[in-house]
Enzyme design. Structure first.
Site, PDB file in Angstrom:
ATOM      1  N   TYR A 143       0.821  -1.213   0.000  1.00 16.73           N
ATOM      2  CA  TYR A 143       0.000   0.000   0.000  1.00 16.73           C
ATOM      3  C   TYR A 143       0.858   1.267   0.000  1.00 16.73           C
ATOM      4  CZ  TYR A 143      -4.638  -2.074   0.983  1.00 16.73           C
ATOM      5  OH  TYR A 143      -5.830  -2.738   0.927  1.00 16.73           O
ATOM      6  N   LYS A 189       3.561 -15.140   1.701  1.00 18.41           N
ATOM      7  CA  LYS A 189       3.741 -15.820   0.416  1.00 18.41           C
ATOM      8  C   LYS A 189       5.241 -16.060   0.244  1.00 18.41           C
ATOM      9  CE  LYS A 189       2.067 -17.458  -3.483  1.00 18.41           C
ATOM     10  NZ  LYS A 189       1.212 -18.645  -3.574  1.00 18.41           N
ATOM     11  N   ASP A 221      -2.567 -18.106  -0.153  1.00 18.76           N
ATOM     12  CA  ASP A 221      -3.588 -18.792  -0.959  1.00 18.76           C
ATOM     13  C   ASP A 221      -4.203 -19.939  -0.160  1.00 18.76           C
ATOM     14  OD1 ASP A 221      -1.081 -20.014  -1.061  1.00 18.76           O
ATOM     15  OD2 ASP A 221      -1.244 -20.638  -3.160  1.00 18.76           O
ATOM     16  N   ASP A 245      -6.083  -7.311   4.262  1.00 17.83           N
ATOM     17  CA  ASP A 245      -7.266  -6.686   3.664  1.00 17.83           C
ATOM     18  C   ASP A 245      -8.158  -7.763   3.061  1.00 17.83           C
ATOM     19  OD1 ASP A 245      -8.890  -4.559   2.673  1.00 17.83           O
ATOM     20  OD2 ASP A 245      -7.996  -4.865   0.694  1.00 17.83           O
ATOM     21  N   ASP A 249     -11.872  -9.608   4.745  1.00 21.65           N
ATOM     22  CA  ASP A 249     -13.170  -9.627   4.050  1.00 21.65           C
ATOM     23  C   ASP A 249     -13.704 -11.054   3.976  1.00 21.65           C
ATOM     24  OD1 ASP A 249     -13.047  -6.834   3.460  1.00 21.65           O
ATOM     25  OD2 ASP A 249     -14.048  -7.188   1.531  1.00 21.65           O
TER      26      ASP A 249
HETATM   27  C1  IPM Z   1     -10.286  -1.456   4.426  1.00 23.49           C
HETATM   28  C2  IPM Z   1     -10.571  -0.828   3.101  1.00 23.49           C
HETATM   29  C3  IPM Z   1      -9.422   0.112   2.752  1.00 23.49           C
HETATM   30  C4  IPM Z   1      -8.162  -0.718   2.651  1.00 23.49           C
HETATM   31  C5  IPM Z   1      -9.635   0.959   1.486  1.00 23.49           C
HETATM   32  C6  IPM Z   1     -10.939   1.699   1.497  1.00 23.49           C
HETATM   33  C7  IPM Z   1      -8.486   1.908   1.269  1.00 23.49           C
HETATM   34  O1  IPM Z   1     -10.774  -1.803   2.115  1.00 23.49           O
HETATM   35  O2  IPM Z   1     -10.181  -0.734   5.428  1.00 23.49           O
HETATM   36  O3  IPM Z   1     -10.188  -2.689   4.485  1.00 23.49           O
HETATM   37  O4  IPM Z   1      -7.881  -1.308   1.594  1.00 23.49           O
HETATM   38  O5  IPM Z   1      -7.424  -0.771   3.632  1.00 23.49           O
HETATM   39 MN    MN Z   2     -10.793  -3.850   2.871  1.00 20.49          MN
END
Ligand code: IPM
Ligand code: MN
Length: 356
Positions: A143, A189, A221, A245, A249
């Site tokens: 990032y 990885k 993975d 990240d 999710d």
């Molecule tokens: C998160 C979001 C952010 C990230 C984005 C909105 C920049 O997806 O907080 O997980 O990738 O960190």
């Molecule tokens: Mn995110």
């Protein structure tokens, strides 16, 4: 004596304002009888800041968060700003504030409430009892790595981790593991990337200071697959920025909805508390978002930033009670709700439960 805290509130874009309003409603219902007082300062960030000030992270916001005891944040971004230059994008504001505040440790708990085992897209016996803490490095990795460039016929980003960056996030994960089941799975990885090999070697060094904690390693993975196959094998997952990240999710869906999961970004000083989901522009302004992830983030803020753990317990209990009684917003409604609540109705229920 009343304890006074200054809270910087950043509503952001999309559903941000709606979900933050509910979290503030709950905090106000609580503070009245818990002996503390919260003073809010509203600050701009993201697309809404860009529209008003021309930048996604105004100086005033940077100064404001530094003066606060904690920051409560909603969400940023939306199609309206998809075509602005990268440094002006709402997301750039969020990345810049994380860097400014030095919040290198992002804690993302993925807990499956018993009441919601049937809400997951996975089988109930696979998800029942899941309690994972994803510890995501937040201010380094790809990032932020330099060089980065978008050229005519190619583009590149760079994944960099320094020893200091890996050590400090590893310490955070080991300290958390000591208070939990004393198991860490570090995800990387390392079979392909030098930066991951370095990550792994550094984590192994740090582990020597925590002989009670069992450290394992997994390629990212495989970790994505294992999270879906047998999520209960995980306790603490320690990983870098982009892998965290993605995996957080994925982990969120174990719980039934990404609308449930809170996060705390901590590090050098003031911490930032936000739901893990985004600004959901497709449902913004309709009053149907699930405010529980944000309300739960407010609970993390009370616990970690303000040391008000009794108040935090009250929020956590109220959320469990609301779910046990069958209260559901639309994201969770499909499978068993008799009545679908709006965002503010859910906020009302939690506010009522915490003030009892
Ligand atoms: C998160 C979001 C952010 C990230 C984005 C909105 C920049 O997806 O907080 O997980 O990738 O960190
Ligand atoms: Mn995110």
């Amino acid at each position: 004596m009343t304890r006074n805290y200054k809270i910087a509130v950043i509503k952001g874009d999309g559903i941000g304002p709606e979900i933050i309003d509910e979290a503030v409603k709950v905090l106000d219902a609580l503070s009245a009888n818990m002996g503390f007082n919260l003073e809010y300062e509203e600050l701009l960030m993201g697309g809404s800041a860009l529209d008003v000030t021309g930048v996604p992270l105004p100086d005033e916001t940077i100064q404001g968060v530094k003066k606060a005891d904690a920051v409560l944040f909603g969400a940023i971004g939306g199609p309206k700003w998809d075509n602005v230059e990268r440094h002006l994008r709402p997301e750039s504001g969020l990345l810049a504030i994380r860097k400014e505040m030095g919040t290198f440790a992002n804690l993302r708990p993925a807990i499956v409430y018993d009441e919601l085992v049937n809400a997951s897209t996975l089988k109930a016996d696979v998800v029942k009892g899941v309690d994972i803490m994803v510890v995501r490095e937040l201010t380094g990795g790809i990032y932020f790595g330099q060089p980065r460039e978008l050229l005519e016929d190619s583009a590149y980003n760079t994944m960099v981790y320094t020893r200091e960056e890996v050590e400090r996030i590893a310490h955070v994960a080991f300290e958390i593991a000591m208070k939990r089941d004393k198991r860490i799975c570090s995800v990387d990885k390392a079979n392909v990337l030098e930066v991951s090999q370095f990550w792994r070697e550094t984590v192994i060094e740090v582990a020597k200071e925590y002989p009670e904690v069992e450290l394992t390693h997994m390629y990212v993975d495989n970790a994505a697959m294992q999270l879906i196959r047998e999520p209960k094998q995980f306790d603490v997952i320690l990983t870098g920025n982009i892998f965290g990240d993605i995996l957080s999710d994925a982990a969120s869906m174990l719980s039934g909805s990404i609308g449930l999961l809170p996060s705390a970004s901590t590090g050098k000083g003031v911490g930032l508390y936000e739901p893990i989901h985004g600004s959901a522009p497709d449902i913004a302004g309709q009053g149907i978002a699930n405010p529980l992830a944000t309300i739960s983030s407010a609970s993390m803020m009370l616990r970690y930033a303000l040391g008000e753990s009794d108040a935090a317990d009250k929020i956590d209990d109220a959320i469990k009670k609301a779910l046990a009684k069958g209260y559901r917003t639309g994201d969770l409604a499909a499978y068993d709700a008799e009545e679908v609540l709006s965002c503010s109705q859910m906020g009302d229920i939690i506010a009522k439960f915490v003030s009892k």
